[in-house]
Design an enzyme around this catalytic site. Structure first.
Site, short mmCIF file in Angstrom:
data_model
loop_
_atom_site.label_atom_id
_atom_site.label_comp_id
_atom_site.label_asym_id
_atom_site.label_seq_id
_atom_site.Cartn_x
_atom_site.Cartn_y
_atom_site.Cartn_z
N HIS A 158 -0.44 6.44 0.10
CA HIS A 158 -0.18 6.57 -1.34
C HIS A 158 -1.47 6.79 -2.12
CE1 HIS A 158 -1.27 2.36 -2.40
NE2 HIS A 158 -0.68 2.01 -1.28
N GLU A 191 3.15 3.89 -5.32
CA GLU A 191 3.60 2.86 -4.38
C GLU A 191 3.44 1.48 -4.99
OE1 GLU A 191 3.42 -0.20 -1.23
OE2 GLU A 191 1.85 0.36 -2.62
ZN LIG Z 1 -0.93 0.13 -0.38
#
Ligand SMILES: [Zn+2]
Ligand SMILES: [Zn+2]
Lengths: 476, 476
Positions: free
Chosen positions: B289, B335
Site C-alpha cells: 500500500h 490501507e
Molecule cells: Zn501497512
C-alpha cells in the site's frame, strides 16, 4: 522415524514387550523436552536481564580490545555477573594476550594533481605497524587479488601502496560466504605486497554495501617479510579512490597511523559452570568472545554472544533445570587478534583430560537465529536431526553440517566433541562488523533473545540425551 | 512425492511409456525454474534500483496519509517509475479516500496533586475527533480489556478518560500474534468507553518493548455512539501513568489534539502490468500500500511493499522473462484508514470479470523473509508445497496456511484466487510500526531485496504452472 527404528530394533532383539517402554518413554521425553524449550522461550522473550547486561558491557565498558583496560573491566564484570547468579563455579583462566593500540585517529588522503585532495575514512588493520608520525605518501596500485599482484611484479609494485579492492560478491544469500571470498585480502595483503617491495597496503573494507565507515580487522605479518602499514578503507572511499585512479593513475595516497604493538598482557577467559547431576564429567560449552575491536562498542561482535551465553545459564537456573551434564558459559578472550583464549581453553581441557560433548559458539551477531551449523560425525548429526521438530517452531530451520566458531575451533578432535555455531540472520552483520557503528542500539532485544533461547534449547537437549552412542535415549 | 503420484496415475491409465515423459519434463522444468529463481536473487541482491526507489518515496516524498499532498505525489511518482520501465500497461484506478489530518502536535500530560505534572508522548489515533483547542482534562481509569471496563459500569467510567493498558504478550515468537492480541483496544476502545460515558481514551501503544515513541493507528467510531478523542500513549508513558495511578488514583490527564476529518478526496490505486503471453486473462497481483501514516516516513509500512512489488516487474523484465500469465504490481491506496483502495480494486475486478489466480501482498515490513502464508484450498496448497525445495535455499522455510493481506483481502472468493502474504522476520516490526521512527535508515537493502526476489520467484512459479487443476504441470 526414529520411533519406528527404535521399535524395529527392539523387535529384532525379540523383546517385543520391552519395546513399548522405550517408545513411550521417548514420547514422554519429547513432550517434556518441548515443554522445557517453550519455557526457555517464554522466559527469554519476556526478560530484560540479558539485554541490560549487553547495555552495561557496550555502554559502560565499551570497546574492549585485548590488553586494554576495558578488556580487563569486561573480565571482572562478567565474573561478577556470573558470581551473582549462584552458579556452581565461576573461575578465570589465565591467558597472555597481544596488546595492540591504535594510537591517533588515522588520516587517509587522496592527493591528485589533477583532481585535488580528498579525505577518505581509513582504519589501521589490527596488528599493523604505524607509518611514523610524518605519515607515508606513495603512488597507489590497485589490484583485485593476489594473482594480479604477482603478475605486476616487483618493478610495478616497489615503493607503492597496494590497494586491494575486490568487493564482496553480493550474490551470496549468506553474507558469511561473501566475507569468506574477500577476507584473504585483509589477512594476506601486507605480506604479499611487502614481498614485492610495497610500502603500504589499503584493503577495501569487508562490507556488503557502500558505506562511509571503514571496517577494521586483523592482518598477519611473516617473520621474514618486512612489516608494512596496512589500513582498511571504507567501501565508499575505495570506490572514490578507484575512480580517481582511472583519471589520474599517478595520484598519491597519504596515510598516517600511529598504531603499535606493545608487550603481551595477562588476561583471562571467564568461565561459569552448572555441574551436571548425572554425568558431571561430560561438558557442554556455550560461549562467545569477550574482547572486541577498539572502535564502536563490540555489540554484535561479540557482546551479544557473551550475554547470550550467560543467559543460557540463567534460563536453566530460572526454569529449575538441573542438567544431566555439566554446562559451561565461556567468555573467550582475544578472538579478534590472536585466538589465544580459545587455544588456551582447549589446551587446558586436554591437559585435564576433560570430556567435552559439545561446544556452541555465538559469534555471528545478535540477529534472529535461523539455525545452527554442526561439525559432527554422521551418527551425531543424525541424532541432532532427530530434534529438528522441536526447534523448527522457533524458526530454527537451517540445521546443517559445517559450522562451529573460531574460539571453540581448537577443541576439534578432542573426544568426538561436536562443534556448533549459532547461525543468525546474516544480512546486516557486515553493515556493523568491526566498525564504530557496532553499537548497542543496533541490537534488537527480541532477536538476541531468540538466540539465547535457541542455544538453551540445544544445550538442554544435548545435556539430556547426549551426542554419542545411538538413539536419542543415549542417557539411559 | 508429486512425481510418484504422477507416475502412478499414468500407470493406472495404462500409458506406461508416456508416463516417463511428464516425469522427465517436470524434472526439466524444475531445473529451469531453479535457474530462473537464482537469477532473480543474483539480480536483486546486486541491484540498488529498488532501494533508491524507497529512498525517494520515504525521503523526498515522505509520510503520505490518504488525502494528503504527499499521497498524491506518491501516486504520480509511482506511476512515472512504472511508465519508465516500459511495461505493457500502467494505469490509475480512481478511489475516494478519507482525509483525516492530525493538526498540531499533541500534548499529553499527567497532572498529579501528589507527584506533580509529567509530559508523556501521545499520538492521536487515526480518525479520532479532536479535543478542541483548550484540550481535555479528566480523571483516568485504567483497564486491561473490555470485560473489565464493562464490570466497572457507567458510574465509575462516566466523565473519565479510559486508559486501555493491556501490553503485548511478548511470549509470542511471531510479533503479529502479539499485535493481534492487543489491537482490539485501539480499534474498539473509543466506542466501548463512550458507551459508558467516558470523555476520552488512551491506548497503550502497539509495541513489544518499552519505548518513548507513541504508535498511531486507526480507530473506529459507531454512528450511534458519541465520538470521543482517542490517543495512543507510548509504552513508557503508559507504564509511568499506570505507576502514578497506583500512588495517586485521583490524578488527572490532560490531552490536547486538534485532529479532524475533512471531506473525502479523490485518489488512486496505481497499477503496472506485464501481459501474460499464454493466458493473458489470468492475473497474478503483487502489491503493497502506497499510503502510510503521517508520522515517520512509512518505510517498512509500507514503502518496502510498494518498491518490492515494482521490483518484481523489473526482475521479470531484466531477466528477459515473458510470463505465461499476466503479472500486475498494485500500489493500493488507503490501507491504513479505510481500505478503500483494496475494496475498489476487488470491485472493479468483479465488475470486469477478471480472473485473479493469486494475489501476493507485502505489508509486514522489509525484513528478511521467512516464508509465505497462503489462503488456498487443499489442492492449491498441495501444489504450492511442491515448490518448497525451490524456495528453501533462499531461507523461505515457513510456507504455511493462513495469511494474505489487508489490501488483497477483498478479492477473497473471486474465482478461487489464492491470497498470499509475504512473511518477513517480525521481530523489529513493532519497534517502528506507525511511528516517527519508521524511516528509510531502518531498512536493510539486502533484507528488503530478499523479499523482492522471493516474491518474484513465487510469481514466476505461479505464472508458469498455475494454481488450479492438479499437478505442477498445470500449464500443459
Ligand atoms: Zn501497512
Ligand atoms: Zn567476533
Amino acid at each position: 522415524m526414529m520411533l519406528l527404528k527404535h521399535k524395529l530394533r527392539a523387535f529384532v532383539a525379540g523383546a517385543a514387550m520391552l519395546a513399548a517402554i522405550p517408545a513411550v518413554a521417548q514420547q514422554n521425553t519429547y513432550k517434556s523436552d518441548s515443554t522445557v524449550i517453550r519455557k526457555f522461550y517464554d522466559d527469554a522473550l519476556t526478560s530484560y536481564e540479558s539485554y541490560e547486561n549487553l547495555r552495561y558491557l557496550t555502554k559502560n565498558i565499551g570497546a574492549r580490545l585485548s590488553g586494554s583496560p576495558q578488556a580487563a573491566a569486561a573480565v571482572e564484570w562478567s565474573r561478577q555477573v556470573m558470581e551473582k547468579m549462584g552458579l556452581d563455579r565461576v573461575y578465570l583462566q589465565e591467558v597472555m594476550v597481544p596488546h595492540w593500540v591504535r594510537g591517533d585517529k588515522e588520516v587517509g588522503r587522496i592527493l591528485s594533481g589533477r583532481n585535488g585532495s580528498q579525505e577518505v575514512n581509513i582504519l589501521a588493520l589490527g596488528s599493523s605497524v604505524g607509518t611514523g608520525a610524518q605519515g607515508l605518501s606513495a603512488q597507489v596500485i590497485e589490484v583485485q587479488n593476489f594473482e594480479e599482484l604477482e603478475k605486476l611484479g616487483k618493478k610495478k609494485v616497489k615503493g607503492k601502496i597496494v590497494f586491494f579492492n575486490r568487493p564482496f560478491d553480493n550474490k551470496h544469500v549468506h553474507t558469511m560466504a561473501a566475507y569468506g571470498g574477500a577476507v584473504d585480502q585483509r589477512g594476506g595483503g601486507p605480506v604479499a605486497a611487502a614481498k614485492l617491495g610495497a610500502v603500504g597496503v589499503l584493503v577495501r573494507s569487508m562490507a556488503n554495501d557502500i558505506q562511509d565507515v571503514a571496517h577494521t580487522g586483523n592482518t598477519r605479518y611473516a617473520d621474514d617479510v618486512e612489516k608494512i602499514p596496512a589500513a582498511a578503507i571504507s567501501t565508499r572511499g575505495a570506490d572514490e579512490l578507484s575512480a580517481m585512479l582511472k583519471s589520474d593513475p599517478e595520484l598519491k595516497f597519504y596515510m598516517r597511523m600511529t598504531c603499535e604493538t606493545r608487550p603481551d598482557v595477562l588476561s583471562y577467559n571467564v568461565i561459569g559452570e552448572i555441574k551436571g547431576f548425572e554425568k558431571p564429567d561430560e561438558i557442554i560449552v556455550v560461549g562467545g568472545h569477550l574482547d572486541s575491536w577498539d572502535v564502536g562498542e563490540g555489540a554484535h561482535d561479540d557482546g551479544t554472544g557473551c550475554v547470550q551465553s550467560i543467559e543460557v545459564l540463567r534460563l536453566l537456573k530460572e526454569q529449575g533445570i538441573r542438567p544431566k551434564r555439566t554446562v559451561r558459559a565461556v567468555m573467550f578472550m582475544n578472538e579478534e587478534n590472536g585466538l589465544r583464549g580459545g587455544r588456551k581453553y582447549a589446551e587446558e581441557a586436554k591437559a585435564k583430560n576433560e570430556k567435552h560433548v559439545a561446544a556452541i559458539e555465538s559469534d555471528a551477531g545478535g540477529f534472529t537465529p535461523r539455525g545452527f551449523g554442526f561439525d559432527a560425525n554422521d551418527e551425531q548429526f543424525a541424532k541432532i536431526m532427530g530434534w529438528k521438530d522441536l526447534l523448527a517452531p522457533y524458526g530454527l530451520h537451517e540445521m546443517n553440517r559445517g559450522g562451529g566458531g573460531a574460539d571453540i575451533g581448537p577443541l576439534k578432535g578432542q573426544n568426538n566433541v561436536v562443534l556448533i555455531g549459532l547461525r543468525p540472520d546474516s544480512q546486516r552483520y557486515f553493515d556493523y562488523h568491526h566498525t564504530e557503528i557496532d553499537t548497542f542500539e543496533t541490537v534488537s532485544r527480541r532477536e538476541m533473545q531468540l538466540g539465547s533461547a535457541g542455544m538453551a534449547a540445544l544445550v538442554y537437549l544435548i545435556s539430556e540425551h547426549g551426542l554419542n552412542g545411538g538413539s536419542a535415549k543415549a542417557g539411559k
